[in-house]
Design a protein around this motif. Structure first.
Motif, PDB file in Angstrom:
ATOM      1  N   GLY A  18       0.796  -1.228   0.000  1.00  0.00           N
ATOM      2  CA  GLY A  18       0.000   0.000   0.000  1.00  0.00           C
ATOM      3  C   GLY A  18       0.821   1.267   0.000  1.00  0.00           C
ATOM      4  N   GLN A  19       2.106   1.175   0.285  1.00  0.00           N
ATOM      5  CA  GLN A  19       2.941   2.376   0.305  1.00  0.00           C
ATOM      6  C   GLN A  19       3.281   2.823  -1.118  1.00  0.00           C
ATOM      7  OE1 GLN A  19       6.134   3.015   3.062  1.00  0.00           O
ATOM      8  NE2 GLN A  19       5.550   1.243   4.312  1.00  0.00           N
ATOM      9  N   ASP A  20       3.177   4.111  -1.349  1.00  0.00           N
ATOM     10  CA  ASP A  20       3.530   4.710  -2.639  1.00  0.00           C
ATOM     11  C   ASP A  20       4.721   5.642  -2.453  1.00  0.00           C
ATOM     12  OD1 ASP A  20       1.340   3.397  -3.534  1.00  0.00           O
ATOM     13  OD2 ASP A  20       0.259   5.159  -4.247  1.00  0.00           O
ATOM     14  N   PHE A  21       5.644   5.595  -3.397  1.00  0.00           N
ATOM     15  CA  PHE A  21       6.812   6.476  -3.367  1.00  0.00           C
ATOM     16  C   PHE A  21       6.866   7.192  -4.717  1.00  0.00           C
ATOM     17  CE2 PHE A  21       7.556   2.877  -0.606  1.00  0.00           C
ATOM     18  CZ  PHE A  21       8.018   3.459   0.568  1.00  0.00           C
ATOM     19  N   SER A  22       6.397   8.427  -4.745  1.00  0.00           N
ATOM     20  CA  SER A  22       6.267   9.167  -5.999  1.00  0.00           C
ATOM     21  C   SER A  22       7.484  10.054  -6.261  1.00  0.00           C
ATOM     22  CB  SER A  22       5.012  10.038  -5.975  1.00  0.00           C
ATOM     23  OG  SER A  22       3.859   9.249  -5.812  1.00  0.00           O
ATOM     24  N   SER A  23       7.919  10.041  -7.494  1.00  0.00           N
ATOM     25  CA  SER A  23       8.974  10.938  -7.981  1.00  0.00           C
ATOM     26  C   SER A  23      10.200  10.938  -7.075  1.00  0.00           C
ATOM     27  CB  SER A  23       8.428  12.363  -8.130  1.00  0.00           C
ATOM     28  OG  SER A  23       7.326  12.381  -9.000  1.00  0.00           O
ATOM     29  N   LEU A  24      10.696   9.762  -6.759  1.00  0.00           N
ATOM     30  CA  LEU A  24      11.908   9.656  -5.948  1.00  0.00           C
ATOM     31  C   LEU A  24      13.123  10.061  -6.776  1.00  0.00           C
ATOM     32  CD1 LEU A  24      11.375   6.197  -4.183  1.00  0.00           C
ATOM     33  CD2 LEU A  24      11.105   8.463  -3.165  1.00  0.00           C
ATOM     34  N   SER A  25      14.001  10.847  -6.188  1.00  0.00           N
ATOM     35  CA  SER A  25      15.235  11.216  -6.877  1.00  0.00           C
ATOM     36  C   SER A  25      16.167  10.004  -6.927  1.00  0.00           C
ATOM     37  CB  SER A  25      15.932  12.368  -6.152  1.00  0.00           C
ATOM     38  OG  SER A  25      15.118  13.525  -6.161  1.00  0.00           O
ATOM     39  N   LEU A  26      16.823   9.851  -8.040  1.00  0.00           N
ATOM     40  CA  LEU A  26      17.761   8.738  -8.220  1.00  0.00           C
ATOM     41  C   LEU A  26      19.156   9.132  -7.748  1.00  0.00           C
ATOM     42  CD1 LEU A  26      16.525   7.606 -11.719  1.00  0.00           C
ATOM     43  CD2 LEU A  26      16.146   6.435  -9.566  1.00  0.00           C
ATOM     44  N   PRO A  27      19.948   8.145  -7.306  1.00  0.00           N
ATOM     45  CA  PRO A  27      19.638   6.719  -7.215  1.00  0.00           C
ATOM     46  C   PRO A  27      18.733   6.397  -6.038  1.00  0.00           C
ATOM     47  CG  PRO A  27      21.820   7.128  -6.353  1.00  0.00           C
ATOM     48  CD  PRO A  27      21.339   8.435  -6.895  1.00  0.00           C
ATOM     49  N   VAL A  28      18.053   5.235  -6.126  1.00  0.00           N
ATOM     50  CA  VAL A  28      17.158   4.745  -5.074  1.00  0.00           C
ATOM     51  C   VAL A  28      17.675   3.397  -4.581  1.00  0.00           C
ATOM     52  CG1 VAL A  28      14.859   3.799  -4.620  1.00  0.00           C
ATOM     53  CG2 VAL A  28      15.099   5.941  -5.884  1.00  0.00           C
ATOM     54  N   SER A  29      17.823   3.267  -3.277  1.00  0.00           N
ATOM     55  CA  SER A  29      18.240   1.986  -2.703  1.00  0.00           C
ATOM     56  C   SER A  29      17.073   1.376  -1.934  1.00  0.00           C
ATOM     57  CB  SER A  29      19.451   2.165  -1.780  1.00  0.00           C
ATOM     58  OG  SER A  29      19.123   3.023  -0.695  1.00  0.00           O
ATOM     59  N   ILE A  30      16.988   0.042  -1.945  1.00  0.00           N
ATOM     60  CA  ILE A  30      15.895  -0.681  -1.300  1.00  0.00           C
ATOM     61  C   ILE A  30      16.478  -1.742  -0.377  1.00  0.00           C
ATOM     62  CG2 ILE A  30      13.865  -2.145  -1.677  1.00  0.00           C
ATOM     63  CD1 ILE A  30      13.632  -0.884  -4.466  1.00  0.00           C
ATOM     64  N   VAL A  45      14.194  -9.745   3.013  1.00  0.00           N
ATOM     65  CA  VAL A  45      14.935  -8.725   2.270  1.00  0.00           C
ATOM     66  C   VAL A  45      16.266  -8.453   2.964  1.00  0.00           C
ATOM     67  CG1 VAL A  45      14.938  -6.277   1.618  1.00  0.00           C
ATOM     68  CG2 VAL A  45      12.868  -7.641   1.316  1.00  0.00           C
ATOM     69  N   SER A  46      17.326  -8.294   2.185  1.00  0.00           N
ATOM     70  CA  SER A  46      18.646  -8.018   2.749  1.00  0.00           C
ATOM     71  C   SER A  46      18.728  -6.580   3.259  1.00  0.00           C
ATOM     72  CB  SER A  46      19.731  -8.244   1.689  1.00  0.00           C
ATOM     73  OG  SER A  46      19.776  -9.600   1.292  1.00  0.00           O
ATOM     74  N   ARG A  47      19.718  -6.307   4.093  1.00  0.00           N
ATOM     75  CA  ARG A  47      19.891  -4.964   4.649  1.00  0.00           C
ATOM     76  C   ARG A  47      20.012  -3.937   3.531  1.00  0.00           C
ATOM     77  NH1 ARG A  47      24.768  -4.874   6.855  1.00  0.00           N
ATOM     78  NH2 ARG A  47      24.374  -2.979   8.057  1.00  0.00           N
ATOM     79  N   TYR A  48      20.811  -4.231   2.545  1.00  0.00           N
ATOM     80  CA  TYR A  48      20.911  -3.414   1.326  1.00  0.00           C
ATOM     81  C   TYR A  48      20.687  -4.380   0.169  1.00  0.00           C
ATOM     82  CZ  TYR A  48      22.876   0.033   4.479  1.00  0.00           C
ATOM     83  OH  TYR A  48      23.058   0.923   5.517  1.00  0.00           O
ATOM     84  N   HIS A  49      19.490  -4.376  -0.376  1.00  0.00           N
ATOM     85  CA  HIS A  49      19.081  -5.443  -1.295  1.00  0.00           C
ATOM     86  C   HIS A  49      19.354  -5.112  -2.770  1.00  0.00           C
ATOM     87  CE1 HIS A  49      16.584  -9.199  -1.550  1.00  0.00           C
ATOM     88  NE2 HIS A  49      16.616  -8.824  -2.827  1.00  0.00           N
ATOM     89  N   CYS A  50      18.817  -3.974  -3.211  1.00  0.00           N
ATOM     90  CA  CYS A  50      19.005  -3.602  -4.605  1.00  0.00           C
ATOM     91  C   CYS A  50      18.947  -2.083  -4.747  1.00  0.00           C
ATOM     92  CB  CYS A  50      17.951  -4.254  -5.509  1.00  0.00           C
ATOM     93  SG  CYS A  50      16.253  -3.741  -5.166  1.00  0.00           S
ATOM     94  N   LYS A  51      19.307  -1.605  -5.928  1.00  0.00           N
ATOM     95  CA  LYS A  51      19.274  -0.156  -6.160  1.00  0.00           C
ATOM     96  C   LYS A  51      18.828   0.116  -7.589  1.00  0.00           C
ATOM     97  CE  LYS A  51      24.167   0.214  -7.435  1.00  0.00           C
ATOM     98  NZ  LYS A  51      25.467   0.871  -7.143  1.00  0.00           N
ATOM     99  N   ILE A  52      18.311   1.308  -7.783  1.00  0.00           N
ATOM    100  CA  ILE A  52      17.889   1.756  -9.110  1.00  0.00           C
ATOM    101  C   ILE A  52      18.598   3.066  -9.397  1.00  0.00           C
ATOM    102  CG2 ILE A  52      15.948   2.493 -10.538  1.00  0.00           C
ATOM    103  CD1 ILE A  52      14.143   0.818  -8.672  1.00  0.00           C
ATOM    104  N   LEU A  61      18.073  -1.372 -12.889  1.00  0.00           N
ATOM    105  CA  LEU A  61      17.924  -2.068 -11.608  1.00  0.00           C
ATOM    106  C   LEU A  61      19.142  -2.961 -11.408  1.00  0.00           C
ATOM    107  CD1 LEU A  61      16.206  -3.167  -9.153  1.00  0.00           C
ATOM    108  CD2 LEU A  61      15.313  -4.859 -10.776  1.00  0.00           C
ATOM    109  N   ALA A  62      19.740  -2.921 -10.204  1.00  0.00           N
ATOM    110  CA  ALA A  62      20.906  -3.747  -9.912  1.00  0.00           C
ATOM    111  C   ALA A  62      20.757  -4.402  -8.537  1.00  0.00           C
ATOM    112  CB  ALA A  62      22.186  -2.908  -9.957  1.00  0.00           C
TER     113      ALA A  62
END
Length: 229
Positions: A18-30, A45-52, A61-62
């Motif tokens: 349900g969470q939305d994240f609009s217009s996030l500045s890059l880079p984005v880490s998840i 999910v890992s502590r630092y899983h992936c990034k965009i 996506l990496a």
């Protein structure tokens, strides 16, 4: 996506659904750590899983050597370009790339339809009606539009375009690789036989091994590119 330097992500399944994240500045880490742009409360999910991040006008996506890997449209990836409507799976969390409007525009381009028609096919999650807003479901029922069909159009396997802005040396290296693959495949195709009774083609053991070797070489190319030093 709103621009080449921002991205919209929506969580459609998982602990943070349900969470939305609009217009996030890059880079984005998840990941699970608080320092990430998007912090997930998902134990898988890992502590630092992936990034965009953005590179030469494309969103990439990496995976960051995560424990359980990163999936893009159901396929495990280490690095891959992404577009509106793509589904990113990390742990037990599912995210969709882009706003509803951006997905509509992509569907319209794929279907050659106008935006009103594409809007009725708007995909906001998996091919399950629970992820669709009720007003849209009502419209789709009236017009008999198929969500599953929209999903297939978004996530069908399509030939990717060639990278742009390559140097002359990089172009030469890429041509060399393609030529090698083409010649090896031609050797296998020319040795294939046909059973006239069953209308099936077959390969001798030697050619089959050649095909398997070619497959492993493609896998090596992929691994080297997706795990840069």
């Amino acid at each position: 996506m709103n621009s080449n330097s921002s991205i919209t992500l929506r969580i459609i399944d998982g602990a943070d659904k349900g969470q939305d994240f609009s217009s996030l500045s890059l880079p984005v880490s998840i990941g699970r750590e608080g320092q990430n742009t998007i912090r997930l409360h998902d134990e898988k999910v890992s502590r630092y899983h992936c990034k965009i991040q953005e590179d030469r006008g494309k969103l990439v996506l990496a995976d960051i050597d995560s424990t359980n890997g990163t999936l893009l449209n159901g396929q495990t990836v280490h690095i891959a370009p992404i577009q509106p409507g793509d589904l990113i799976s990390v742990g037990q969390t599912l995210l969709i790339v882009g706003s509803r409007e951006e997905i509509v525009c992509r569907l319209a381009g794929l279907e050659g339809a106008n935006l009103k028609d594409a809007a009725l096919r708007l995909l906001v999650g998996e091919n399950s009606l629970e992820y669709l807003p009720k007003p849209l479901i009502d419209e789709m029922e009236i017009y008999s539009y198929d969500v599953t069909d929209a999903l297939k159009r978004l996530h069908c396997i399509q030939p990717p375009g060639l990278p742009k802005e390559l140097s002359l040396a990089q172009r030469a290296e890429l041509v060399d690789i393609f030529l090698y693959l083409q010649l090896r495949m031609r050797m296998v195709i020319e040795k294939a036989g046909k059973d006239e009774d069953t209308d099936r083609f077959f390969l001798a053991q030697k050619e089959w091994q050649c095909l398997l070797d070619l497959f492993t070489r493609l896998n090596d190319y992929y691994s080297n590119l997706s795990h840069p030093e």
